[in-house]
Write a protein that holds these residues in place. Structure first.
Motif, PDB file in Angstrom:
ATOM      1  N   LYS A  41      25.104  46.239  38.179  1.00 20.50           N
ATOM      2  CA  LYS A  41      26.302  46.564  37.407  1.00 20.50           C
ATOM      3  C   LYS A  41      27.465  46.919  38.318  1.00 20.50           C
ATOM      4  O   LYS A  41      28.592  46.449  38.126  1.00 20.50           O
ATOM      5  CB  LYS A  41      26.009  47.732  36.457  1.00 20.50           C
ATOM      6  N   ARG A  42      27.216  47.745  39.330  1.00 15.78           N
ATOM      7  CA  ARG A  42      28.277  48.143  40.245  1.00 15.78           C
ATOM      8  C   ARG A  42      28.782  46.963  41.064  1.00 15.78           C
ATOM      9  O   ARG A  42      29.982  46.837  41.326  1.00 15.78           O
ATOM     10  CB  ARG A  42      27.788  49.255  41.178  1.00 15.78           C
ATOM     11  N   ASP A 100      28.796  43.832  40.083  1.00 18.56           N
ATOM     12  CA  ASP A 100      29.609  43.014  39.172  1.00 18.56           C
ATOM     13  C   ASP A 100      30.984  43.643  38.966  1.00 18.56           C
ATOM     14  O   ASP A 100      32.009  42.928  38.936  1.00 18.56           O
ATOM     15  CB  ASP A 100      28.901  42.871  37.821  1.00 18.56           C
ATOM     16  N   GLU A 101      31.030  44.969  38.827  1.00 16.98           N
ATOM     17  CA  GLU A 101      32.308  45.662  38.626  1.00 16.98           C
ATOM     18  C   GLU A 101      33.198  45.526  39.855  1.00 16.98           C
ATOM     19  O   GLU A 101      34.411  45.293  39.734  1.00 16.98           O
ATOM     20  CB  GLU A 101      32.060  47.140  38.310  1.00 16.98           C
ATOM     21  N   LYS A 102      32.616  45.658  41.029  1.00 19.44           N
ATOM     22  CA  LYS A 102      33.404  45.541  42.262  1.00 19.44           C
ATOM     23  C   LYS A 102      33.888  44.110  42.471  1.00 19.44           C
ATOM     24  O   LYS A 102      35.002  43.889  42.951  1.00 19.44           O
ATOM     25  CB  LYS A 102      32.571  46.010  43.459  1.00 19.44           C
ATOM     26  N   LEU A 136      34.578  42.007  40.054  1.00 15.39           N
ATOM     27  CA  LEU A 136      35.675  41.824  39.104  1.00 15.39           C
ATOM     28  C   LEU A 136      36.945  42.487  39.625  1.00 15.39           C
ATOM     29  O   LEU A 136      38.038  41.929  39.498  1.00 15.39           O
ATOM     30  CB  LEU A 136      35.295  42.410  37.739  1.00 15.39           C
ATOM     31  N   GLU A 137      36.814  43.662  40.231  1.00 11.70           N
ATOM     32  CA  GLU A 137      37.971  44.346  40.820  1.00 11.70           C
ATOM     33  C   GLU A 137      38.596  43.493  41.925  1.00 11.70           C
ATOM     34  O   GLU A 137      39.822  43.394  42.024  1.00 11.70           O
ATOM     35  CB  GLU A 137      37.548  45.702  41.386  1.00 11.70           C
ATOM     36  N   ASN A 191      37.658  38.057  32.994  1.00  7.25           N
ATOM     37  CA  ASN A 191      36.613  38.863  32.354  1.00  7.25           C
ATOM     38  C   ASN A 191      35.396  38.032  31.963  1.00  7.25           C
ATOM     39  O   ASN A 191      34.310  38.578  31.768  1.00  7.25           O
ATOM     40  CB  ASN A 191      37.171  39.576  31.127  1.00  7.25           C
TER      41      ASN A 191
END
Length: 254
Positions: free
Chosen positions: A50-51, A53-55, A57-58, A126
């Motif tokens: 999850k982290r 994927d979030e990074k 996307l950032e 997204n």
């Protein structure tokens, strides 16, 4: 060194720094819920994924270089009768990216061309697509300095590898033959591998005047218009209708 610190150090050596930092909390949660070893390991790897994927996307948002944040849902279709809610939803579902369609937003300044293009770009990000936003002026500058500066070289590499390239204010300025030729080679590279959103206040029939070379214009149009949806936004400028004035209810012209 206690066991927790040892595990955290090993996680960091394996480049799992996010999990290493979160590990004490994950252990407490596992003890509180009396989780099995398998469920605990699943929670650990799920958190790491999850982290990551979030990074990612950032990073993609940073690389996209949107000038501002706007979403498709924020666009008021009631003020733009030439674009129905049905058509807007069809654009939002992004199936046209998989089909390698291009979108051209045509209309005068202030009707929401840039707003819509950024909104669709954010929607695409997204959903996992690589997106790049650029103005026509910045794109030409990057093309001209690609072999000179590392920044331009990196920028052009990301543009060529993107799933969706947004070019704002197309044909806002006239090009010389060298610039038009570089622009053609970029369009030729993107053709059949990348979708493009173009915004312009001039229709394709007028592009030849600004490109200056009819043969190059024909070649560019041939590739852009092969699979394209042209959206005409013909209502009055949103900015002019909602402009603010220091004179209360009086119009600026009075």
């Amino acid at each position: 060194m206690n066991q927790l610190q040892e595990v955290q150090d090993k996680l960091r050596s394996l480049r799992l720094a996010e999990t290493a930092d979160r590990l004490p909390e994950l252990i407490r949660e596992a003890e509180k819920r009396d989780l099995s070893f398998t469920q605990f390991l699943l929670d650990v790897v799920t958190y790491e994924q999850k982290r990551r994927d979030e990074k990612q996307l950032e990073r993609r948002f940073k690389w996209a270089t949107f000038p501002f944040h706007s979403t498709v849902d924020e666009y008021n279709v009631n003020e733009q009768k030439s674009l129905s809610s049905k058509k807007l939803n069809q654009l939002k579902d992004l199936t046209w990216i998989e089909q390698l369609y291009n979108i051209i937003f045509l209309g005068p300044p202030g009707v929401g061309k840039t707003h819509l293009s950024i909104g669709l770009g954010i929607e695409a990000l997204n959903q996992g697509y690589k997106v790049i936003f650029t103005t026509m002026g910045d794109l030409i500058q990057a093309l001209k300095t690609e072999e000179i500066t590392r920044k331009s070289k990196t920028r052009m590499k990301r543009i060529r590898e993107a799933d969706l390239v947004i070019i704002d204010d197309l044909m806002f300025m006239a090009m010389d033959k060298q610039e038009a030729n570089m622009f053609f080679h970029l369009i030729n590279t993107l053709y059949n591998q990348t979708s493009i959103i173009l915004t312009s206040n001039k229709g394709p029939k007028e592009w030849g005047e600004l490109l200056g070379d009819q043969a190059i214009t024909t070649a560019i149009l041939d590739r852009i218009l092969h699979r394209v949806e042209i959206v005409h936004l013909n209502e009055d400028s949103w900015r002019m209708k909602h402009r603010k004035t220091i004179f209360g209810e009086q119009s600026v012209s009075n």
